[in-house]
Design an enzyme around this catalytic site. Structure first.
Site, PDB file in Angstrom:
ATOM      1  N   VAL A  11      35.108  39.305  48.898  1.00  0.00           N
ATOM      2  CA  VAL A  11      35.249  40.746  49.103  1.00  0.00           C
ATOM      3  C   VAL A  11      34.677  41.154  50.462  1.00  0.00           C
ATOM      4  CG1 VAL A  11      34.542  43.006  48.219  1.00  0.00           C
ATOM      5  CG2 VAL A  11      35.310  41.241  46.634  1.00  0.00           C
ATOM      6  N   LYS A  35      26.297  29.442  56.025  1.00  0.00           N
ATOM      7  CA  LYS A  35      27.581  30.160  56.003  1.00  0.00           C
ATOM      8  C   LYS A  35      27.821  30.868  57.336  1.00  0.00           C
ATOM      9  CE  LYS A  35      29.116  32.214  51.833  1.00  0.00           C
ATOM     10  NZ  LYS A  35      29.124  33.317  50.890  1.00  0.00           N
ATOM     11  N   LEU A 151      40.956  43.322  44.784  1.00  0.00           N
ATOM     12  CA  LEU A 151      41.718  42.205  45.354  1.00  0.00           C
ATOM     13  C   LEU A 151      41.545  40.938  44.525  1.00  0.00           C
ATOM     14  CD1 LEU A 151      39.550  40.154  46.898  1.00  0.00           C
ATOM     15  CD2 LEU A 151      39.624  41.918  48.640  1.00  0.00           C
ATOM     16  N   ARG A 152      42.580  40.099  44.567  1.00  0.00           N
ATOM     17  CA  ARG A 152      42.531  38.810  43.866  1.00  0.00           C
ATOM     18  C   ARG A 152      42.347  37.698  44.881  1.00  0.00           C
ATOM     19  NH1 ARG A 152      48.460  39.410  41.899  1.00  0.00           N
ATOM     20  NH2 ARG A 152      48.390  40.365  43.954  1.00  0.00           N
ATOM     21  N   LEU A 248      51.131  38.213  31.924  1.00  0.00           N
ATOM     22  CA  LEU A 248      51.694  37.686  30.673  1.00  0.00           C
ATOM     23  C   LEU A 248      52.062  36.230  30.863  1.00  0.00           C
ATOM     24  CD1 LEU A 248      53.945  40.475  29.087  1.00  0.00           C
ATOM     25  CD2 LEU A 248      51.610  39.809  28.519  1.00  0.00           C
ATOM     26  N   GLY A 251      49.206  29.954  29.091  1.00  0.00           N
ATOM     27  CA  GLY A 251      48.740  28.657  29.584  1.00  0.00           C
ATOM     28  C   GLY A 251      47.304  28.398  29.196  1.00  0.00           C
ATOM     29  N   CYS A 258      35.570  36.320  37.830  1.00  0.00           N
ATOM     30  CA  CYS A 258      35.603  37.762  37.548  1.00  0.00           C
ATOM     31  C   CYS A 258      36.014  38.156  36.132  1.00  0.00           C
ATOM     32  CB  CYS A 258      36.524  38.444  38.539  1.00  0.00           C
ATOM     33  SG  CYS A 258      36.037  38.112  40.217  1.00  0.00           S
ATOM     34  N   LYS A 318      43.064  28.878  40.038  1.00  0.00           N
ATOM     35  CA  LYS A 318      44.412  29.427  40.202  1.00  0.00           C
ATOM     36  C   LYS A 318      44.936  28.911  41.534  1.00  0.00           C
ATOM     37  CE  LYS A 318      44.644  33.687  41.969  1.00  0.00           C
ATOM     38  NZ  LYS A 318      44.540  35.128  42.125  1.00  0.00           N
ATOM     39  N   ARG A 325      34.985  28.022  40.354  1.00  0.00           N
ATOM     40  CA  ARG A 325      34.111  28.724  39.415  1.00  0.00           C
ATOM     41  C   ARG A 325      34.834  29.007  38.101  1.00  0.00           C
ATOM     42  NH1 ARG A 325      31.938  33.540  43.034  1.00  0.00           N
ATOM     43  NH2 ARG A 325      33.990  33.211  43.966  1.00  0.00           N
TER      44      ARG A 325
HETATM   45  C1  UGA Z   1      40.582  39.317  39.260  1.00  0.00           C
HETATM   46  C2  UGA Z   1      41.396  40.626  39.236  1.00  0.00           C
HETATM   47  O1  UGA Z   1      42.772  40.325  39.088  1.00  0.00           O
HETATM   48  C3  UGA Z   1      41.196  41.412  40.541  1.00  0.00           C
HETATM   49  O2  UGA Z   1      41.882  42.651  40.456  1.00  0.00           O
HETATM   50  C4  UGA Z   1      39.696  41.654  40.743  1.00  0.00           C
HETATM   51  O3  UGA Z   1      39.449  42.332  41.968  1.00  0.00           O
HETATM   52  C5  UGA Z   1      38.969  40.328  40.765  1.00  0.00           C
HETATM   53  O4  UGA Z   1      39.217  39.628  39.522  1.00  0.00           O
HETATM   54  C6  UGA Z   1      37.498  40.617  40.904  1.00  0.00           C
HETATM   55  O5  UGA Z   1      36.937  41.277  40.031  1.00  0.00           O
HETATM   56  O6  UGA Z   1      36.923  40.279  41.954  1.00  0.00           O
HETATM   57  P1  UGA Z   1      40.919  36.915  40.428  1.00  0.00           P
HETATM   58  O7  UGA Z   1      39.826  36.468  39.517  1.00  0.00           O
HETATM   59  O8  UGA Z   1      40.826  36.614  41.869  1.00  0.00           O
HETATM   60  O9  UGA Z   1      41.107  38.528  40.326  1.00  0.00           O
HETATM   61  O10 UGA Z   1      42.280  36.254  39.920  1.00  0.00           O
HETATM   62  P2  UGA Z   1      43.531  36.652  39.008  1.00  0.00           P
HETATM   63  O11 UGA Z   1      44.741  36.515  39.827  1.00  0.00           O
HETATM   64  O12 UGA Z   1      43.328  37.938  38.303  1.00  0.00           O
HETATM   65  O13 UGA Z   1      43.531  35.447  37.955  1.00  0.00           O
HETATM   66  C7  UGA Z   1      42.440  35.239  37.060  1.00  0.00           C
HETATM   67  C8  UGA Z   1      42.753  34.089  36.131  1.00  0.00           C
HETATM   68  O14 UGA Z   1      43.748  34.461  35.184  1.00  0.00           O
HETATM   69  C9  UGA Z   1      43.294  32.835  36.825  1.00  0.00           C
HETATM   70  O15 UGA Z   1      42.717  31.698  36.236  1.00  0.00           O
HETATM   71  C10 UGA Z   1      44.783  32.885  36.537  1.00  0.00           C
HETATM   72  O16 UGA Z   1      45.381  31.629  36.565  1.00  0.00           O
HETATM   73  C11 UGA Z   1      44.776  33.500  35.141  1.00  0.00           C
HETATM   74  N1  UGA Z   1      46.039  34.188  34.786  1.00  0.00           N
HETATM   75  C12 UGA Z   1      46.466  35.249  35.514  1.00  0.00           C
HETATM   76  C13 UGA Z   1      46.746  33.763  33.685  1.00  0.00           C
HETATM   77  O17 UGA Z   1      46.360  32.795  32.995  1.00  0.00           O
HETATM   78  N2  UGA Z   1      47.903  34.429  33.338  1.00  0.00           N
HETATM   79  C14 UGA Z   1      48.357  35.474  34.043  1.00  0.00           C
HETATM   80  O18 UGA Z   1      49.416  36.025  33.678  1.00  0.00           O
HETATM   81  C15 UGA Z   1      47.628  35.902  35.156  1.00  0.00           C
END
Ligand code: UGA
Length: 441
Positions: A11, A35, A151-152, A248, A251, A258, A318, A325
């Site tokens: 962030v 860092k 943000l992701r 949705l 897996g 987060c 992901k 983590r």
């Molecule tokens: C998440 C939120 O999506 C962000 O909006 C938020 O800002 C962030 O946490 C945070 O609090 O900092 P992030 O953890 O980076 O973001 O990743 P995501 O893309 O949300 O994925 C989280 C996990 O869910 C991953 O392991 C992903 O593979 C899994 N996932 C996601 C699924 O299993 N199915 C889905 O349909 C979507």
């Protein structure tokens, strides 16, 4: 505006680089000297598409600099953005030690009329507590803003620039106007609210995303038991605009720093205030079970895991990140090893040396070598490059062609055409065939 961003994580770094790109004068400070040394040498501590270029460009233009010296970074700044990590503590609440240590340093090191923007995810009530603390001394005026970040990882730069909404919690109309000006480049709905609501919006959003994923995984397990193609089911359910397609994807469940942490944080806050939060406990339970489920399926199809060779494709929690983590891969690999399995891994970005010391695996430098001679392959990260794999070649090189697609990355038909066994149901007539292939080795 002269801005100090505290914390050079996902962030902090992304916010600092983009605000510098918007021609603010930004200094990013982090107490981790290594860092900062790396950043000064042009090496980013994280893998995040597009970030390296943005950082380099704005350092060259002298809008962005890095330091490990907090007092120096804070000198003369008009706004401080707090983006330090708030990792989970034992009791489920986030650990706010670093957060408060940083906040406490502001009183000694900054002048008057400074805006403190909280981007770290903090429990509801923290913004108010920070404001009370910082304004305790009459000589200071700090304006606290709660601006949670959505943000992701993996798409962080894009998400910062194209958010679905901006949330700003602040109590003064003048600061609200300043925030409108600061975020003027963002073309999205802008929600101005109070501190408490802004903080709750972050927890409510992450826990809802977690809930959606656990929901679809429960449906996936039902499909597996009673019949039904979860990919078709998820796609059709998501076409209802009241539900939507996002989150949705069934897996192995969610990982990362987060979704689980913030769902846990919401549970902890509910418990403190006597609010019934059982549904979120189930969300986390379902998520953990998804990891166990993979190992169970593997054990069922292979008979047992002692001496069985398993290839794992994908370690990151992901795609497009190197972050491990709470990655499902770590839990799953640890369980396989505990049951006597031998694991060979391949990930395009994550180095297997980042796995915890107790987890001993061999590493391959491509998916084909990872799968050579193994009894099963499991896909645990949805890296796009896997879609280009020559599945027939992969199948032929394996000892027993068992394929567990932990991300539903591939169409089922494509895997079956390549000759794989897909252990989808608890008991299948194919298992003895697989087991005889292994014993004939
Ligand atoms: C998440 C939120 O999506 C962000 O909006 C938020 O800002 C962030 O946490 C945070 O609090 O900092 P992030 O953890 O980076 O973001 O990743 P995501 O893309 O949300 O994925 C989280 C996990 O869910 C991953 O392991 C992903 O593979 C899994 N996932 C996601 C699924 O299993 N199915 C889905 O349909 C979507």
């Amino acid at each position: 505006m002269k801005i100090c961003v505290v914390g050079a994580g996902y962030v902090g770094l992304v916010s600092a680089a983009i605000l510098a790109d918007w021609q603010h004068n930004v200094v990013c400070v982090d107490h981790n000297e290594q860092k900062i040394e790396d950043l000064l040498a042009g090496k980013l501590p994280i893998f995040e598409p597009g970030l390296q270029e943005l950082v380099e460009l704005n350092r060259r233009r002298q809008y962005l600099r890095f330091t490990a010296e907090m007092a120096e970074a804070l000198r003369g700044c008009e706004m401080i953005i707090v983006a330090v990590g708030t990792p989970p503590a034992e009791n489920g609440h986030p650990n706010l030690e670093d957060f408060w240590a940083v906040v406490k340093s502001f009183r000694e090191n900054v002048g008057n009329n400074v805006i403190v923007m909280i981007k770290s995810t903090v429990p509801v009530g923290t913004g108010e507590a920070v404001s009370l603390y910082l304004n305790e001394k009459v000589s200071h005026t700090f304006s606290v803003v709660s601006a949670p970040e959505f943000l992701r990882q993996g798409t962080a730069v894009h998400d910062f620039l194209h958010p679905d909404r901006l949330v700003v919690g602040c109590m003064s109309p003048e600061i609200r106007e300043q925030m409108k000006e600061l975020f003027q480049p963002l073309d999205c709905p802008k929600v101005f609210t109070d501190w408490h609501s802004a903080e709750m919006i972050k927890y409510a959003s992450n826990s809802f995303l977690a809930l959606k994923i656990s929901y679809i995984n429960t449906i996936a397990n039902l499909c597996e038991a009673v019949g039904g193609n979860i990919q078709d089911v998820a796609a059709a359910v998501g076409l209802d605009h009241r539900i939507g397609q996002a989150y949705l994807k069934p897996g192995v469940g969610f990982g990362g720093s987060c979704l689980a942490k913030d769902t846990q944080g919401l549970i902890a806050q509910g418990e403190v205030h006597g609010v019934n939060v059982w549904m979120f406990k189930d969300v986390l339970e379902v998520n953990y079970e998804q990891r166990v489920h993979i190992v169970q399926r593997l054990t069922e199809v292979l008979g047992n895991l002692k001496g069985r060779k398993i290839a794992v494709l994908g370690l990151a929690f992901k795609a497009n990140t190197d972050d491990l983590r709470d990655a499902p891969s770590v839990t799953i690999i640890a369980q396989i090893i505990k049951l006597g399995g031998l694991v060979k891994v391949y990930d395009p970005v994550v180095d297997s040396s980042s796995l915890p010391d107790a987890i001993s695996v061999s590493t391959a430098d491509n998916p084909y070598t990872a799968c050579q001679g193994v009894d099963a392959v499991i896909v645990l990260t949805e890296w796009e490059e896997f879609l280009d794999l020559d599945l027939k070649r992969l199948q032929k090189s394996m000892n027993a062609p068992v394929f567990i697609d932990g991300r539903y990355l591939f169409e089922r038909k494509r895997l079956l055409e390549a000759g794989f066994f897909l252990p989808e149901r608890p008991s299948s007539s194919e298992w003895p065939v697989v087991q005889s292939m292994i014993s004939a080795r």
